[in-house]
Every structure is written in structure tokens, then in C-alpha cells.
Design a protein around this motif. Structure first.
Motif, PDB file in Angstrom:
ATOM      1  N   GLY A  28      41.798  39.568  37.729  1.00  0.00           N
ATOM      2  CA  GLY A  28      42.432  40.625  38.526  1.00  0.00           C
ATOM      3  C   GLY A  28      43.365  40.058  39.570  1.00  0.00           C
ATOM      4  N   GLN A  29      42.905  39.027  40.259  1.00  0.00           N
ATOM      5  CA  GLN A  29      43.734  38.379  41.275  1.00  0.00           C
ATOM      6  C   GLN A  29      44.971  37.747  40.637  1.00  0.00           C
ATOM      7  OE1 GLN A  29      41.726  35.249  43.421  1.00  0.00           O
ATOM      8  NE2 GLN A  29      43.135  35.416  45.149  1.00  0.00           N
ATOM      9  N   LEU A  45      42.627  45.749  42.983  1.00  0.00           N
ATOM     10  CA  LEU A  45      42.831  46.161  44.369  1.00  0.00           C
ATOM     11  C   LEU A  45      41.928  47.326  44.757  1.00  0.00           C
ATOM     12  CD1 LEU A  45      46.694  45.799  44.509  1.00  0.00           C
ATOM     13  CD2 LEU A  45      45.026  44.409  45.766  1.00  0.00           C
ATOM     14  N   LEU A  46      41.745  48.288  43.856  1.00  0.00           N
ATOM     15  CA  LEU A  46      40.843  49.396  44.154  1.00  0.00           C
ATOM     16  C   LEU A  46      39.405  48.897  44.289  1.00  0.00           C
ATOM     17  CD1 LEU A  46      42.281  52.275  41.946  1.00  0.00           C
ATOM     18  CD2 LEU A  46      42.244  52.162  44.448  1.00  0.00           C
ATOM     19  N   LEU A  80      38.583  45.980  45.484  1.00  0.00           N
ATOM     20  CA  LEU A  80      38.526  45.395  46.828  1.00  0.00           C
ATOM     21  C   LEU A  80      38.364  46.481  47.892  1.00  0.00           C
ATOM     22  CD1 LEU A  80      41.328  42.646  46.711  1.00  0.00           C
ATOM     23  CD2 LEU A  80      38.851  42.328  46.489  1.00  0.00           C
ATOM     24  N   LEU A  81      39.080  47.587  47.729  1.00  0.00           N
ATOM     25  CA  LEU A  81      38.974  48.695  48.679  1.00  0.00           C
ATOM     26  C   LEU A  81      37.567  49.287  48.663  1.00  0.00           C
ATOM     27  CD1 LEU A  81      40.159  50.658  50.739  1.00  0.00           C
ATOM     28  CD2 LEU A  81      41.035  52.015  48.808  1.00  0.00           C
ATOM     29  N   ALA A  82      37.020  49.498  47.481  1.00  0.00           N
ATOM     30  CA  ALA A  82      35.663  50.055  47.380  1.00  0.00           C
ATOM     31  C   ALA A  82      34.639  49.122  48.014  1.00  0.00           C
ATOM     32  CB  ALA A  82      35.317  50.320  45.920  1.00  0.00           C
ATOM     33  N   ALA A  83      34.835  47.811  47.884  1.00  0.00           N
ATOM     34  CA  ALA A  83      33.915  46.844  48.485  1.00  0.00           C
ATOM     35  C   ALA A  83      34.078  46.800  50.009  1.00  0.00           C
ATOM     36  CB  ALA A  83      34.155  45.460  47.889  1.00  0.00           C
ATOM     37  N   ARG A  84      35.306  46.934  50.470  1.00  0.00           N
ATOM     38  CA  ARG A  84      35.580  46.869  51.906  1.00  0.00           C
ATOM     39  C   ARG A  84      35.159  48.153  52.616  1.00  0.00           C
ATOM     40  NH1 ARG A  84      41.284  44.728  53.891  1.00  0.00           N
ATOM     41  NH2 ARG A  84      40.347  42.844  53.018  1.00  0.00           N
ATOM     42  N   PRO A 138      46.021  45.536  54.925  1.00  0.00           N
ATOM     43  CA  PRO A 138      46.166  45.196  53.510  1.00  0.00           C
ATOM     44  C   PRO A 138      44.848  44.681  52.928  1.00  0.00           C
ATOM     45  CG  PRO A 138      47.135  43.459  54.832  1.00  0.00           C
ATOM     46  CD  PRO A 138      46.690  44.551  55.791  1.00  0.00           C
ATOM     47  N   LEU A 139      44.762  44.743  51.603  1.00  0.00           N
ATOM     48  CA  LEU A 139      43.565  44.315  50.888  1.00  0.00           C
ATOM     49  C   LEU A 139      43.649  42.865  50.438  1.00  0.00           C
ATOM     50  CD1 LEU A 139      43.217  47.502  48.698  1.00  0.00           C
ATOM     51  CD2 LEU A 139      41.716  46.836  50.588  1.00  0.00           C
ATOM     52  N   ALA A 140      44.835  42.421  50.083  1.00  0.00           N
ATOM     53  CA  ALA A 140      45.012  41.069  49.541  1.00  0.00           C
ATOM     54  C   ALA A 140      46.437  40.611  49.790  1.00  0.00           C
ATOM     55  CB  ALA A 140      44.725  41.067  48.045  1.00  0.00           C
ATOM     56  N   ALA A 141      46.573  39.326  49.918  1.00  0.00           N
ATOM     57  CA  ALA A 141      47.910  38.730  49.977  1.00  0.00           C
ATOM     58  C   ALA A 141      48.233  38.238  48.581  1.00  0.00           C
ATOM     59  CB  ALA A 141      47.929  37.574  50.959  1.00  0.00           C
TER      60      ALA A 141
END
Length: 182
Positions: free
Chosen positions: A61-62, A90-91, A93-97, A170-173
């Protein structure tokens, strides 16, 4: 025309009373083979060699996010399945955050999640919805676009009192070279 009732339900009874509860449907797990195929297709479109890195859903994914970012950064069109992989990553990551089920974040036609603590909805359209296209979500999630600018430009539709997800962005760079690009 009437809608058929689930087997074993009588008029006035809800499906969950007949053992048909949908509250705990597990999320679909990413298929590493499909993610790898999408990533390799995007890398081929960029004239890059096939992926040689880790074959975990997170790594794929990354790497898909990085490859899609390189494609769009070069003015190209991302491969659809690679964009799907990047959005799903990315979604996730959002759900985890921001765990929870109070806000539904939709990135059609690729995916949708529920996140953020608070009252959850169980039927119909949720009261807190964020919806945007994949390119806008990618820009928001990587810090290339500010939440307020996207909302004011109409690139994001956010409804409900909890629909502001700016605190989680932001979620990721994105790494322009990307892992596994050797």
C-alpha cells in the motif's frame, strides 16, 4: 412492489432478531497478490522495474501510494488499481489513527470507512459524512492540500458536526523514490 423479507422474519421483526445482524461484518482484507499486480502495473507505466520489496499489505500500500504520487507528480494518469491500493492504504491509516464509527469517509468508487469516536449510525445515510474524489483525498492525506482549502473549493463534501477530519491529516508523506525502487 414489496421487498421480500429475510427467511424466518415475520412482519414487525427486524432482521437482526432472526440472526441476520450486519453490525459485525469484518472489513475486506487486502489481497497481496492483487496489490502487487496493481503496484507492478503502475511501476511499468512509470518505466520502473517490478516491485522487489516486502509483500505485506502495508508495504504494498505504501509503495502504491509512492508510485501513484510519482505518476501524478510527473503529470501522468495513475493506474486505476494502483490508485485503489493507495486510497485503501490511506483510509486504513485514517481508521487506525481515528478509530470509531461516527463519521463515514467515502472515496468513490474505491472505498469507504467509518472512523472517529462518537455516536455511530446503524441504518440509512449517516449524519456525518466526508466524500471526495481519489485525487483530492490523496492530496489531503499526503499534506499537499489543506482541508479548509479543499472544503471551500468544493473538492470535499463534509456534512455533520463531526465531519471535519483535518485533525487527522496528513496521514502519510510520500517518498518520491519509494521503497523497493532499486
Amino acid at each position: 412492489m414489496r421487498k421480500p423479507r429475510a427467511a424466518g422474519t415475520a412482519r414487525g421483526h427486524r432482521p437482526h432478531e432472526a440472526g441476520l445482524a450486519f453490525d459485525s461484518v469484518p472489513p475486506r482484507r487486502p489481497d497481496p497478490e492483487r496489490l502487487l499486480a496493481a503496484l507492478d502495473a503502475q511501476r511499468a507505466a512509470l518505466a520502473e522495474p517490478p516491485w522487489s520489496g516486502e509483500l505485506t499489505p502495508a508495504a504494498l500500500g505504501q509503495a502504491s501510494l509512492a508510485a501513484v504520487s510519482r505518476a501524478t507528480g510527473a503529470g501522468g494518469e495513475p493506474v486505476r488499481e494502483a490508485m485503489r491500493a493507495a486510497v485503501g492504504y490511506l483510509l486504513g491509516l485514517l481508521a487506525a489513527r481515528a478509530p470509531g464509527r461516527a463519521v463515514e469517509v467515502r472515496v468513490p468508487p474505491f472505498a469507504a470507512i467509518q472512523c472517529i469516536e462518537g455516536p455511530r449510525h446503524t441504518r440509512g445515510t449517516p449524519p456525518n459524512v466526508v466524500e471526495t474524489d481519489a485525487m483530492t483525498f490523496l492530496a489531503l492525506a499526503t499534506g499537499q492540500l489543506a482541508w479548509a482549502a479543499a472544503v471551500s473549493a468544493g473538492q470535499v463534501r463534509a456534512s455533520g458536526p463531526r465531519a471535519d477530519i483535518s485533525a487527522y491529516l496528513p496521514l502519510a508523506a510520500t517518498d518520491p523514490a519509494g521503497p523497493g525502487s532499486h
